[in-house]
Design a protein around this motif. Structure first.
Motif, PDB file in Angstrom:
ATOM      1  N   LYS A 287      -1.684  -6.751  -9.591  1.00  0.00           N
ATOM      2  CA  LYS A 287      -2.870  -5.932  -9.307  1.00  0.00           C
ATOM      3  C   LYS A 287      -2.422  -4.525  -8.944  1.00  0.00           C
ATOM      4  O   LYS A 287      -1.420  -4.346  -8.250  1.00  0.00           O
ATOM      5  N   TRP A 288      -3.185  -3.548  -9.437  1.00  0.00           N
ATOM      6  CA  TRP A 288      -2.865  -2.136  -9.143  1.00  0.00           C
ATOM      7  C   TRP A 288      -4.165  -1.355  -9.017  1.00  0.00           C
ATOM      8  O   TRP A 288      -4.992  -1.366  -9.916  1.00  0.00           O
ATOM      9  N   GLU A 289      -4.361  -0.698  -7.893  1.00  0.00           N
ATOM     10  CA  GLU A 289      -5.564   0.108  -7.657  1.00  0.00           C
ATOM     11  C   GLU A 289      -5.147   1.484  -7.173  1.00  0.00           C
ATOM     12  O   GLU A 289      -4.209   1.619  -6.384  1.00  0.00           O
ATOM     13  N   MET A 290      -5.868   2.508  -7.635  1.00  0.00           N
ATOM     14  CA  MET A 290      -5.600   3.872  -7.230  1.00  0.00           C
ATOM     15  C   MET A 290      -6.893   4.500  -6.761  1.00  0.00           C
ATOM     16  O   MET A 290      -7.945   4.375  -7.404  1.00  0.00           O
ATOM     17  N   ASP A 291      -6.874   5.173  -5.621  1.00  0.00           N
ATOM     18  CA  ASP A 291      -8.050   5.810  -5.074  1.00  0.00           C
ATOM     19  C   ASP A 291      -7.676   7.236  -4.679  1.00  0.00           C
ATOM     20  O   ASP A 291      -6.856   7.465  -3.798  1.00  0.00           O
TER      21      ASP A 291
ATOM     22  N   GLU B  53      -2.897   0.581  -4.022  1.00  0.00           N
ATOM     23  CA  GLU B  53      -2.753  -0.783  -3.524  1.00  0.00           C
ATOM     24  C   GLU B  53      -2.267  -1.650  -4.682  1.00  0.00           C
ATOM     25  O   GLU B  53      -2.775  -1.522  -5.809  1.00  0.00           O
ATOM     26  N   CYS B  54      -1.304  -2.514  -4.401  1.00  0.00           N
ATOM     27  CA  CYS B  54      -0.840  -3.382  -5.467  1.00  0.00           C
ATOM     28  C   CYS B  54      -0.413  -4.735  -4.925  1.00  0.00           C
ATOM     29  O   CYS B  54      -0.147  -4.883  -3.720  1.00  0.00           O
ATOM     30  N   GLU B  55      -0.392  -5.718  -5.817  1.00  0.00           N
ATOM     31  CA  GLU B  55       0.096  -7.058  -5.508  1.00  0.00           C
ATOM     32  C   GLU B  55       1.197  -7.375  -6.515  1.00  0.00           C
ATOM     33  O   GLU B  55       1.014  -7.196  -7.728  1.00  0.00           O
ATOM     34  N   ILE B  56       2.336  -7.831  -6.000  1.00  0.00           N
ATOM     35  CA  ILE B  56       3.485  -8.130  -6.847  1.00  0.00           C
ATOM     36  C   ILE B  56       3.885  -9.584  -6.650  1.00  0.00           C
ATOM     37  O   ILE B  56       4.035 -10.049  -5.510  1.00  0.00           O
TER      38      ILE B  56
ATOM     39  N   GLU C  73       0.854  -1.182   0.000  1.00  0.00           N
ATOM     40  CA  GLU C  73       0.000   0.000   0.000  1.00  0.00           C
ATOM     41  C   GLU C  73       0.890   1.233   0.000  1.00  0.00           C
ATOM     42  O   GLU C  73       1.925   1.273   0.676  1.00  0.00           O
ATOM     43  N   LEU C  74       0.504   2.255  -0.781  1.00  0.00           N
ATOM     44  CA  LEU C  74       1.276   3.486  -0.896  1.00  0.00           C
ATOM     45  C   LEU C  74       0.354   4.683  -0.765  1.00  0.00           C
ATOM     46  O   LEU C  74      -0.861   4.572  -0.979  1.00  0.00           O
ATOM     47  N   ARG C  75       0.951   5.833  -0.468  1.00  0.00           N
ATOM     48  CA  ARG C  75       0.170   7.069  -0.371  1.00  0.00           C
ATOM     49  C   ARG C  75       1.006   8.227  -0.893  1.00  0.00           C
ATOM     50  O   ARG C  75       2.206   8.320  -0.644  1.00  0.00           O
ATOM     51  N   ASN C  76       0.330   9.110  -1.657  1.00  0.00           N
ATOM     52  CA  ASN C  76       0.937  10.348  -2.126  1.00  0.00           C
ATOM     53  C   ASN C  76      -0.098  11.446  -1.951  1.00  0.00           C
ATOM     54  O   ASN C  76      -1.011  11.600  -2.760  1.00  0.00           O
TER      55      ASN C  76
END
Length: 258
Positions: free
Chosen positions: A253-257, A241-244, A232-235
């Motif tokens: 998987k890559w999600e941006m909110d 959120e991503c799965e590697i 999980e990342l934040r800017n």
């Protein structure tokens, strides 16, 4: 221009200025008075210059603390109707009756704001996935606007399924996920090594897709028979959120909110 607000601002001016509009003489010809000129009218922060029926500027002035202004110019600017009866020397100011409006607006266009076609959205997804059109089979392509107006695109190539959200205006990848049918693990790195990538490398891969962001969570987990990093990342206000894949470094998987 806010007409209702203008009416409120000019109420005091109108009460004192009625005697001047429409060629009404304010004072007897043989009477001398001292006035202050150079008075300005500001309407919602913008200077307003009253004019007479011929379009010539009409100056305002102040006398004994009262500002005098032309009735017609001020009232018409406020959306009122002005008339003058020369026989009775009466100025009439009328507020127009509210007209009954019948809505003729067309129904809202569900595609308003769309800037790219379905084909362009599909090509954006294929390019991002690194899959050629000849090797892809699409199972769903639809426009959705629950959050950002976007295309939802599902397709598969070989034994791998891809789910994409493509921004319908910018063609940017909003979110994507890839998974192998039946839980079959993705190919391991060349040489057949099953060694996992390090957590530091997984973080680097995630940050490459979200420059300037900060990793707030990174953990190793199992999903559909494979080992993955959940990150999980934040800017600022934007969260990712991503799965590697822990074996190959592939972003599954890559999600941006935002």
């Amino acid at each position: 221009m806010n007409k209702e607000r203008l009416k409120g601002i000019l109420t005091g001016v109108l009460a004192s200025g009625l005697v001047l509009g429409l060629s009404i003489t304010a004072f007897a010809a043989n009477r001398s008075i001292t006035v202050s000129d150079g008075i300005r009218v500001m309407v919602n922060g913008t200077a307003f210059q009253p004019k007479d029926g011929n379009g010539s500027p009409v100056e305002l002035f102040s006398y004994n603390g009262t500002v005098y202004a032309p009735v017609r110019a001020i009232c018409e600017e406020a959306g009122l109707t002005v008339s003058y009866d020369a026989n009775t020397k009466t100025v009439s100011i009328t507020k127009p009756a509210a007209a009954t409006q019948t809505s003729t607006a067309a129904p809202a266009d569900s595609n308003a704001g769309v800037r790219i076609t379905e084909e362009e959205a599909k090509q954006a997804a294929l390019q991002h996935a690194g899959v050629s059109a000849a090797d892809a089979t699409f199972t769903e392509v639809k426009l959705d606007g629950y959050d950002t107006l976007h295309y939802e695109i599902d397709f598969y190539s070989g034994n791998t399924e891809f789910d994409y959200k493509i921004d319908a205006t910018t063609k940017a990848v909003i979110e994507y996920e890839r998974k192998t049918k039946g839980g079959t693990a993705a190919p391991t790195p060349s040489g057949g090594s099953s060694a996992q990538i390090t957590e530091a490398r997984a973080r680097e891969i995630a940050l490459e897709r979200a420059p300037g962001a900060t990793v707030t969570k990174c953990k190793l987990d199992r999903d559909d028979g494979r080992t993955i990093y959940e990150i999980e990342l934040r800017n600022g206000r934007t969260e990712y959120e991503c799965e590697i894949d822990a074996a190959t470094g592939t972003v599954l998987k890559w999600e941006m909110d935002d």
